[in-house]
Write an enzyme that holds these catalytic residues in place. Sequence first.
Site, PDB file in Angstrom:
ATOM      1  N   LYS A 203       0.846  -1.203   0.000  1.00  0.00           N
ATOM      2  CA  LYS A 203       0.000   0.000   0.000  1.00  0.00           C
ATOM      3  C   LYS A 203       0.876   1.247   0.000  1.00  0.00           C
ATOM      4  O   LYS A 203       1.750   1.390   0.848  1.00  0.00           O
ATOM      5  CB  LYS A 203      -0.899  -0.001   1.231  1.00  0.00           C
ATOM      6  CG  LYS A 203      -1.832  -1.200   1.296  1.00  0.00           C
ATOM      7  CD  LYS A 203      -2.584  -1.267   2.605  1.00  0.00           C
ATOM      8  CE  LYS A 203      -1.688  -1.502   3.774  1.00  0.00           C
ATOM      9  NZ  LYS A 203      -2.382  -1.816   5.032  1.00  0.00           N
ATOM     10  N   THR A 236      -8.353   9.390   8.630  1.00  0.00           N
ATOM     11  CA  THR A 236      -7.779   8.229   7.937  1.00  0.00           C
ATOM     12  C   THR A 236      -7.440   7.084   8.892  1.00  0.00           C
ATOM     13  O   THR A 236      -6.860   6.092   8.473  1.00  0.00           O
ATOM     14  CB  THR A 236      -6.476   8.633   7.217  1.00  0.00           C
ATOM     15  OG1 THR A 236      -5.592   9.202   8.196  1.00  0.00           O
ATOM     16  CG2 THR A 236      -6.722   9.625   6.107  1.00  0.00           C
ATOM     17  N   GLY A 238      -7.441   3.849  10.642  1.00  0.00           N
ATOM     18  CA  GLY A 238      -8.092   2.549  10.419  1.00  0.00           C
ATOM     19  C   GLY A 238      -8.184   2.135   8.957  1.00  0.00           C
ATOM     20  O   GLY A 238      -8.819   1.122   8.655  1.00  0.00           O
ATOM     21  N   THR A 239      -7.543   2.890   8.067  1.00  0.00           N
ATOM     22  CA  THR A 239      -7.653   2.532   6.634  1.00  0.00           C
ATOM     23  C   THR A 239      -7.043   1.151   6.357  1.00  0.00           C
ATOM     24  O   THR A 239      -7.599   0.378   5.578  1.00  0.00           O
ATOM     25  CB  THR A 239      -6.982   3.575   5.722  1.00  0.00           C
ATOM     26  OG1 THR A 239      -5.745   3.946   6.308  1.00  0.00           O
ATOM     27  CG2 THR A 239      -7.834   4.795   5.516  1.00  0.00           C
ATOM     28  N   GLY A 240      -5.905   0.853   7.000  1.00  0.00           N
ATOM     29  CA  GLY A 240      -5.232  -0.430   6.736  1.00  0.00           C
ATOM     30  C   GLY A 240      -6.090  -1.601   7.185  1.00  0.00           C
ATOM     31  O   GLY A 240      -6.278  -2.575   6.436  1.00  0.00           O
ATOM     32  N   CYS A 241      -6.637  -1.502   8.409  1.00  0.00           N
ATOM     33  CA  CYS A 241      -7.489  -2.591   8.931  1.00  0.00           C
ATOM     34  C   CYS A 241      -8.719  -2.749   8.041  1.00  0.00           C
ATOM     35  O   CYS A 241      -9.165  -3.865   7.742  1.00  0.00           O
ATOM     36  CB  CYS A 241      -7.972  -2.278  10.347  1.00  0.00           C
ATOM     37  SG  CYS A 241      -6.654  -1.872  11.481  1.00  0.00           S
TER      38      CYS A 241
END
Length: 522
Positions: A203, A236, A238-241
């Site tokens: 990412k 933003t 928590g975008t990865g989870c």
Amino acid sequence: MNSLGGIRSWPANWRSTTALMTTTESVRKIPQVLTVAGSDSGAGAGIQADLKVCAARGVYCASVITAVTAQNTRGVQSVHLLPPEFVSEQLKSVLSDFDFDVVKTGMLPSTEIVEVLLQNLSDFPVRALVVDPVMVSTSGHVLAGSSILSIFRERLLPIADIITPNVKEASALLGGVRIETVSDMRSAAKLLHEMGPRFVLVKGGDLPDSSDSVDVYFDGKEFHELRSPRVATRNTHGTGCTLASCIAAELAKGSSMLSAVKVAKRFVDNALDYSKDIAIGSGMQGPFDHFFGLKKDPQSSRCSIFNPDDLFLYAVTDSRMNRKWNRSIVDAVKAAIEGGATIIQLREKEAETREFLEEAKACVDICRSHGVSLLINDRIDIALACNADGVHVGQSDMPVDLVRSLLGPDKIIGVSCKTPEQAHQAWKDGADYIGSGGVFPTNTKANNRTIGLDGLKEVCEASKLPVVAIGGIGISNADSVMQIDAPNLKGVAVVSALFDQDCVLTQAKKLHKTLKDSKREI
Ligand SMILES: Cc1ncc(COP(=O)(O)OP(=O)(O)O)c(N)n1
Ligand SMILES: Cc1nc(C(=O)O)sc1CCOP(=O)(O)O
Ligand SMILES: [Mg+2]
């Protein structure tokens, strides 16, 4: 999954057990995901985000908590690791009871906790494993130290179906290599793939100086660069989870990996866009709203997983042409996708319903495995029966608002428009895009009024929706269409330029290149 005994060689048409359930069974099983991650008291990331994503995507999610964090929009104040034995108790409890389609991991804060996870996955094999190698929180707090790296590299990554590191995590897993460009991300994805996961998604949200957010997906052979405009927002956290859980949810529903990744990226983009102005907490990193799909005003631009850039090279099939060249719809669709078609429409005017449905189902499988949307021309019944991604209708077909009520909010609806008024109505009725033409005269559609490049421009200017141009378009004139200077003109839809040809693959490749070259000029 490999050594754990689950499915390793995941076929292109992989389906979850849920998708395979027959209607004769009396119980209804819904797709199930297990998240193994840390709790975020602010609920923007971690277990709380995973549960929200799965609920928003229609998937049941159970949770095994590895650590409890005291955390808010200002940062992480403290972390309490759960004893590995208790993590193991939780894992045993749910793995021995539920029939999970996918396990997704987030914060795995100690080697001992990874050990108990590995042991439980070995005792209770699951179908797919999504590993988000969480190491540092958005605010910079270390959530899994460097001592974890060797067990990640040697034991967890080799059994993962996909890993989703950001550039910092990818760099850490690779021993600190510099990752500063998209080209570095590609090299990193390749090196990570050599560690054993079947797919890698690096990412690039944290890459400096890029107006787009670029993620690099590698399947062991091919790279895909997945781009979307950066959303200007502080929300933003928590975008990865969210991304990894959405991939898990889509896999649980039966998607191919590429398709799941594309849907997940759009889900995150849409959630960020919807939530860009919300204010929760006083810190620098706010959470976003995972349930935007339920709240969006139907009269405004509908939030769906449709990506207008998919209109770039729109291939529309034709039964007469396939018959003339002695090819099946399935072969025609495969060749078009291989040549670069970004969306497919089955326009089979003469097909018998039963036969068309079988062919449409086969095309849905092919398109899903390539992450390409498939729409059906005119036939709402076929679209519903084969679970296509949407439909394309004209001014004399079923009205768009009725189509929307039949297909629901998630399906893609395109509508043909020759005038600004029709374009306005399409938007009001809840369409996702409009097809506008005939730009040039065509032999493919009888009695079709030509509107020319000027007519196309007028429609584009009046349209709040993205537009794809259609009618008499091919390699020789595609550039003139793309040059009309309309930002919402996203691509061209073609029939004969691809399908009334000896080699669909060659023509699709040529047209794709022509379109790419004209995009560069704009
Ligand atoms: C992308 C796209 N644009 C326009 C059309 C034409 O649809 P319609 O006006 O309903 O005519 P038929 O295709 O049904 O003959 C299209 N199919 N696709
Ligand atoms: C299906 C269709 N709809 C049109 C419209 O103007 O709405 S023109 C068209 C036929 C396009 O075929 P070709 O690419 O072979 O010209
Ligand atoms: Mg029609």
